[in-house]
Scaffold this motif. Structure first.
Motif, PDB file in Angstrom:
ATOM      1  N   THR A   1       0.655  -1.336   0.231  1.00 44.38           N
ATOM      2  CA  THR A   1       0.028  -0.065   0.064  1.00 44.38           C
ATOM      3  C   THR A   1       0.722   1.176  -0.217  1.00 44.38           C
TER       4      THR A   1
ATOM      5  N   LYS B 216       0.292   4.924   0.807  1.00 45.81           N
ATOM      6  CA  LYS B 216      -0.106   5.796   1.981  1.00 45.81           C
ATOM      7  C   LYS B 216      -0.412   7.351   1.216  1.00 45.81           C
TER       8      LYS B 216
ATOM      9  N   ASP C  41      -5.760   5.139   0.903  1.00 50.85           N
ATOM     10  CA  ASP C  41      -4.590   4.223   0.083  1.00 50.85           C
ATOM     11  C   ASP C  41      -4.557   3.481  -1.265  1.00 50.85           C
TER      12      ASP C  41
ATOM     13  N   ASN D 182      -3.873   1.002  -3.297  1.00 50.28           N
ATOM     14  CA  ASN D 182      -3.276  -0.145  -3.470  1.00 50.28           C
ATOM     15  C   ASN D 182      -2.282  -0.925  -4.477  1.00 50.28           C
TER      16      ASN D 182
END
Length: 434
Positions: A198, A200, A205, A207
């Motif tokens: 992830t 951030k 977030d 993926n």
């Protein structure tokens, strides 16, 4: 430039053929461009906190591209970079570079550099002080220097134009752009190897399962991957942000005739260039200052830099025309262009960038601590390695370069020692002690 997708759209279409570049300065843009030139099925996404403004070091780089370096690795990358910049309209001006000294040890250094340049097929000529002064008469007093070397194929790069060109070309080739502020990463482990799962951001977030992630995050790299709360890699990545003063003259009419070369006074750690409607000057002749960058690569102004600039400007014939009182910028206040400023950039323990895959994180690559001087050459090198097919495969010379830039090269060395070594390199940028 407007973004071409958002986090929700990106997460709804996961793909193992995805390359996510974090950082949209000249390095990230060059990577997006050179990766997109390949005939491949990769979906390339560039993520940056601001797609309209260059907030990192690219946005205020002085722009000199001197191809000869004490490191053969950096020389090779700089030569490759110049070839790339020359193909970009308005991106590079071959004004040449002058290196000056007034000491016997400086003469030995310049003679050695001239010989080294020839070994790299870079033209270099010893000039008399009078001949050097004729190339930049407002900068150089022939009576104050004794030895000069001219590198005619060096020049100045317009980092903003180059970055915009790479971005525009990448966009026409299908690269997507996402405007988000990255705050860190989450990892998972599979068979003992970590992966970036992830990315951030302040708004959610991203993926990254199955994706290749490349950090072209410059001065923010160490804080993003090396803080105690979310240690991404066990390898030390000593990219140390430091302060650096740069100043200008007031606006003036543009000079008529041949452009001035970029000039470096090696004995004094000072450099100067013609910006067209004003002149610029920077200096490394002060104790290194480690900084913690926040929203941009412009730091608060240390009061000591006023004297540093005053001393530096005394080496130029037109030195009294330079502004030496810096901006007392506080967090949140705007930076005023064309006034003295504290420009933050990165140093490393060996003055080399980090470029390559991080060995203990399967899908993470670094392209960081890279100056404008070597940005395109490093991006092309990494693109060849990442694509890795027969058409773009790396050569033995490429592999030697990648070994030198390996993100794992400081394994086992104490972190505090690496920071001290990095800071010590600040005053060696012009090889003053050699």
């Amino acid at each position: 430039m407007a973004p071409t997708l958002n986090i929700e759209q990106l997460n709804s279409n996961p793909s193992p053929q995805r390359i996510i570049i974090v950082g949209g300065g000249i390095v990230g843009a060059a990577l997006a461009f050179h990766l997109s030139k390949a005939k491949s099925d990769y979906h390339i996404i560039l993520v940056d906190k601001s797609l309209e403004n260059l907030l990192g070091s690219t946005g205020h780089a002085p722009g000199f591209v001197g191809q000869l370096n004490e490191s053969p690795v950096l020389t090779r990358l700089a030569k490759d970079t110049v070839q790339d910049y020359l193909s970009i309209p308005g991106g590079f001006e071959t004004v040449g570079g002058l290196e000056l000294s007034s000491t016997p040890s400086g003469l030995e250094n310049l003679q050695r550099r001239q010989e080294t340049a020839r070994g790299f097929s870079l033209p270099a000529e010893l000039l008399t002080p009078e001949a050097a002064a004729s190339l930049a008469p407002d900068f150089i007093d022939a009576k104050s220097v004794r030895y000069c070397v001219h590198f005619p194929t060096d020049g100045t790069a317009n980092a903003g134009i180059i970055t915009s060109y790479y971005v525009d070309q990448a966009r026409t080739r299908g690269v997507d752009f996402l405007e988000e502020t990255v705050t860190g990463f989450a990892t998972n482990r599979d068979d003992g190897i970590s992966n970036i799962a992830t990315i951030k951001t302040t708004r959610g977030d991203i993926n990254t399962e199955g994706s290749t992630v490349i950090l072209a995050t410059g001065i923010w790299t160490s804080s993003l991957i090396g803080n105690d709360n979310s240690l991404v890699t066990q390898f030390p990545i000593p990219i140390v942000p430091v302060a650096h003063p740069y100043t200008f003259t007031s606006p003036r009419p543009r000079r008529v005739g041949t452009s001035y070369p970029f000039v470096r006074w090696l004995d004094h750690h000072v450099y100067a260039r013609d910006h067209g409607d004003r002149d610029g000057l920077g200096t490394y002749d002060h104790p290194p200052m480690q900084l913690d960058p926040t929203g941009s690569a412009i730091g608060a102004w240390p009061s000591s830099f006023n004297q540093v600039l005053s001393d530096a400007s005394s080496n130029l014939r037109n030195g009294t025309e330079f502004q030496v009182q810096g901006q007392s910028t506080h967090l949140g206040e705007p930076w005023v262009a064309d006034k003295p400023f504290n420009g933050i950039f990165s140093v490393t323990p060996d003055n080399l960038p980090f470029a390559g895959r991080v060995p203990d994180v399967a899908n993470l690559w670094l392209a960081a601590a890279i100056w404008v001087t070597t940005a395109a050459g490093t991006a092309k090198l990494l693109a060849r390695e990442i694509l890795g097919d027969s058409e773009h495969s790396t050569t033995p010379e490429d592999k030697a370069l990648l070994d030198a830039l390996n993100p794992a090269r400081f394994q086992g060395i104490d972190a505090d020692l690496l920071v001290r070594q990095s800071l010590s390199k600040y005053n060696d940028i012009y090889n003053r002690e050699t």
